[in-house]
Design a protein around this motif. Structure first.
Motif, PDB file in Angstrom:
ATOM      1  N   CYS A   1       0.858  -1.179   0.000  1.00  0.00           N
ATOM      2  CA  CYS A   1       0.000   0.000   0.000  1.00  0.00           C
ATOM      3  C   CYS A   1       0.896   1.231   0.000  1.00  0.00           C
ATOM      4  O   CYS A   1       1.496   1.558   1.036  1.00  0.00           O
ATOM      5  N   SER A   2       1.010   1.875  -1.151  1.00  0.00           N
ATOM      6  CA  SER A   2       1.920   3.010  -1.260  1.00  0.00           C
ATOM      7  C   SER A   2       1.480   4.172  -0.388  1.00  0.00           C
ATOM      8  O   SER A   2       2.311   4.899   0.170  1.00  0.00           O
ATOM      9  N   GLY A   3       0.162   4.372  -0.261  1.00  0.00           N
ATOM     10  CA  GLY A   3      -0.320   5.474   0.557  1.00  0.00           C
ATOM     11  C   GLY A   3       0.138   5.361   1.997  1.00  0.00           C
ATOM     12  O   GLY A   3       0.590   6.343   2.605  1.00  0.00           O
ATOM     13  N   ASP A   4       0.064   4.152   2.570  1.00  0.00           N
ATOM     14  CA  ASP A   4       0.492   3.946   3.957  1.00  0.00           C
ATOM     15  C   ASP A   4       1.992   4.144   4.099  1.00  0.00           C
ATOM     16  O   ASP A   4       2.474   4.785   5.040  1.00  0.00           O
ATOM     17  N   ALA A   5       2.763   3.563   3.169  1.00  0.00           N
ATOM     18  CA  ALA A   5       4.217   3.679   3.244  1.00  0.00           C
ATOM     19  C   ALA A   5       4.658   5.133   3.106  1.00  0.00           C
ATOM     20  O   ALA A   5       5.543   5.604   3.825  1.00  0.00           O
ATOM     21  N   ASN A   6       4.033   5.857   2.175  1.00  0.00           N
ATOM     22  CA  ASN A   6       4.388   7.261   1.980  1.00  0.00           C
ATOM     23  C   ASN A   6       3.997   8.111   3.182  1.00  0.00           C
ATOM     24  O   ASN A   6       4.718   9.037   3.562  1.00  0.00           O
ATOM     25  N   ALA A   7       2.850   7.800   3.791  1.00  0.00           N
ATOM     26  CA  ALA A   7       2.406   8.566   4.953  1.00  0.00           C
ATOM     27  C   ALA A   7       3.383   8.418   6.115  1.00  0.00           C
ATOM     28  O   ALA A   7       3.687   9.397   6.815  1.00  0.00           O
TER      29      ALA A   7
ATOM     30  N   ALA B   1      22.038  -9.103 -14.167  1.00  0.00           N
ATOM     31  CA  ALA B   1      21.600  -7.710 -14.161  1.00  0.00           C
ATOM     32  C   ALA B   1      22.710  -6.831 -13.586  1.00  0.00           C
ATOM     33  O   ALA B   1      23.476  -7.261 -12.718  1.00  0.00           O
ATOM     34  N   ASP B   2      22.783  -5.606 -14.048  1.00  0.00           N
ATOM     35  CA  ASP B   2      23.806  -4.681 -13.564  1.00  0.00           C
ATOM     36  C   ASP B   2      23.316  -3.825 -12.402  1.00  0.00           C
ATOM     37  O   ASP B   2      24.121  -3.283 -11.634  1.00  0.00           O
ATOM     38  N   ALA B   3      22.012  -3.676 -12.273  1.00  0.00           N
ATOM     39  CA  ALA B   3      21.422  -2.918 -11.176  1.00  0.00           C
ATOM     40  C   ALA B   3      20.019  -3.453 -10.935  1.00  0.00           C
ATOM     41  O   ALA B   3      19.385  -3.994 -11.846  1.00  0.00           O
ATOM     42  N   ALA B   4      19.533  -3.282  -9.712  1.00  0.00           N
ATOM     43  CA  ALA B   4      18.172  -3.721  -9.389  1.00  0.00           C
ATOM     44  C   ALA B   4      17.669  -2.942  -8.190  1.00  0.00           C
ATOM     45  O   ALA B   4      18.440  -2.632  -7.272  1.00  0.00           O
ATOM     46  N   LYS B   5      16.395  -2.642  -8.208  1.00  0.00           N
ATOM     47  CA  LYS B   5      15.797  -1.882  -7.121  1.00  0.00           C
ATOM     48  C   LYS B   5      14.319  -2.228  -6.974  1.00  0.00           C
ATOM     49  O   LYS B   5      13.692  -2.747  -7.898  1.00  0.00           O
ATOM     50  N   VAL B   6      13.793  -1.904  -5.808  1.00  0.00           N
ATOM     51  CA  VAL B   6      12.365  -1.994  -5.559  1.00  0.00           C
ATOM     52  C   VAL B   6      11.659  -0.937  -6.401  1.00  0.00           C
ATOM     53  O   VAL B   6      12.183   0.152  -6.626  1.00  0.00           O
ATOM     54  N   THR B   7      10.465  -1.236  -6.885  1.00  0.00           N
ATOM     55  CA  THR B   7       9.669  -0.242  -7.596  1.00  0.00           C
ATOM     56  C   THR B   7       8.634   0.361  -6.656  1.00  0.00           C
ATOM     57  O   THR B   7       8.169  -0.279  -5.718  1.00  0.00           O
ATOM     58  N   GLY B   8       8.275   1.610  -6.926  1.00  0.00           N
ATOM     59  CA  GLY B   8       7.247   2.267  -6.129  1.00  0.00           C
ATOM     60  C   GLY B   8       7.636   2.402  -4.672  1.00  0.00           C
ATOM     61  O   GLY B   8       8.806   2.595  -4.333  1.00  0.00           O
TER      62      GLY B   8
END
Length: 320
Positions: A191-197, A269-276
């Motif tokens: 839940c992006s809203g909760d994480a961002n809050a 892969a040369d790089a990797a990250k979480v999205t959002g």
């Protein structure tokens, strides 16, 4: 009436993450999985269909209809219609699926109503639907990327989630991204809203470690912009990997995220990250060659329910 159909893409955020919440910069890429919204004339009042069959709008009270109800409440179709939506984007996956949904649906309604909307205003409308309309703590990059498409550097200086017309539009700069991206889903929704809050609350409470890292996200996103212009691949992968380091420091990269990242890097892969916003959802892996991309995708498919070798896609468009 004629059948009207619009679609908008998902996105991978390459750098910046939550910096758009704070009026800073992000860099994202629209990818070739999309949400579609179709409007057809109805003889039985306004009906909605999220893929489970048609339901009268007044009876669509479950949470899954909340976003669509809010759009229809704010931007009224001029006649009774059946609003049907479908998506290739896994729900709550960190790929901007709700923004893709909002942009495509608002565009379709304004097309039906014969109201011209500029891309900037469309992105702003979709963003306010989720923030001011639904009380969510979200930034702007998802809606802008879904609207404009391509690989875009975005500057959100002066933006504070004020009502429409009371703050400047974002600055949007198209860039070339000649490299390859593979996404893989952990299978866990977030839940992006909760994480961002949570992040925003820590920032407002004066957590200097948070403010320092948010400022660094802005700095390295500007570095990534220059690296793409200069075709400096070494710096591109350095910035993407540094983004993941910062996401880890925000406790947004779960064990499931880390497991897929390790698999992607081990496979080439040369790089990797979480999205959002992280906390589950997808990871994105960057590769320089198509061969490496195929190898990484094959490795990830052994452990992920959804893997996609991404192409850079256009923005919102009319399909019918």
């Amino acid at each position: 009436m004629e059948r009207i159909a619009w679609s908008a893409p998902a996105r991978v955020d390459l750098s910046g993450g939550a910096a758009d919440i704070f009026g800073l910069t992000t860099l994202s890429m629209a990818i070739d999985i999309r949400t579609r919204c179709t409007l057809e004339e109805s003889d039985h009042g306004t009906m909605v269909d999220l893929g489970y069959g048609e339901v009268c709008l007044n009876d669509a009270v479950e949470d899954e209809y909340r976003l669509l109800r809010n759009i229809l409440k704010t931007y009224h179709p001029k006649r009774d219609v059946i609003v049907s939506t479908s998506s290739e984007i896994p729900p709550s996956s960190g790929l901007g699926g709700s923004a893709s949904f909002s942009v495509a649906t608002i565009a379709a309604i304004h097309d039906l109503n014969e109201n011209h909307v500029t891309p900037y205003l469309l992105a702003e409308m979709a963003q306010r639907i989720e923030t001011r309309g639904m009380g969510l703590m979200n930034g702007y990059q998802d809606q802008y990327c879904a609207t404009f498409g391509g690989c875009v550097f975005m500057d959100f200086k002066g933006k504070h989630n004020y009502p429409l017309g009371q703050e400047p539009y974002a600055v949007v700069e198209p860039l070339s991204f000649p490299y390859h991206v593979v996404i893989a889903h952990t299978g866990a929704r977030h839940c992006s809203g909760d994480a961002n809050a949570d992040l925003y609350e820590s920032y407002l409470c004066g957590d200097t470690s948070i403010s320092t890292r948010i400022s660094e996200l802005d700095d390295i996103t500007r570095t990534l912009r220059v690296a793409l212009i200069d075709e400096d691949y070494d710096t591109v992968i350095s910035v993407v990997n540094r983004n993941q380091d910062i996401i880890r420091s925000f406790d947004r990269s779960t064990l499931d995220n880390e497991r897929l990242i390790e698999m992607a890097l081990s496979a080439g892969a040369d790089a990797a990250k979480v999205t959002g916003a992280g906390c589950g959802g997808c990871i994105a892996a960057v590769c320089e060659t198509g061969y490496a991309t195929s190898r990484v995708a094959k490795a990830l498919r052994r452990h992920s329910p959804f893997v996609h070798e991404c192409g850079v896609d256009g923005g919102v468009c009319r399909e019918v």
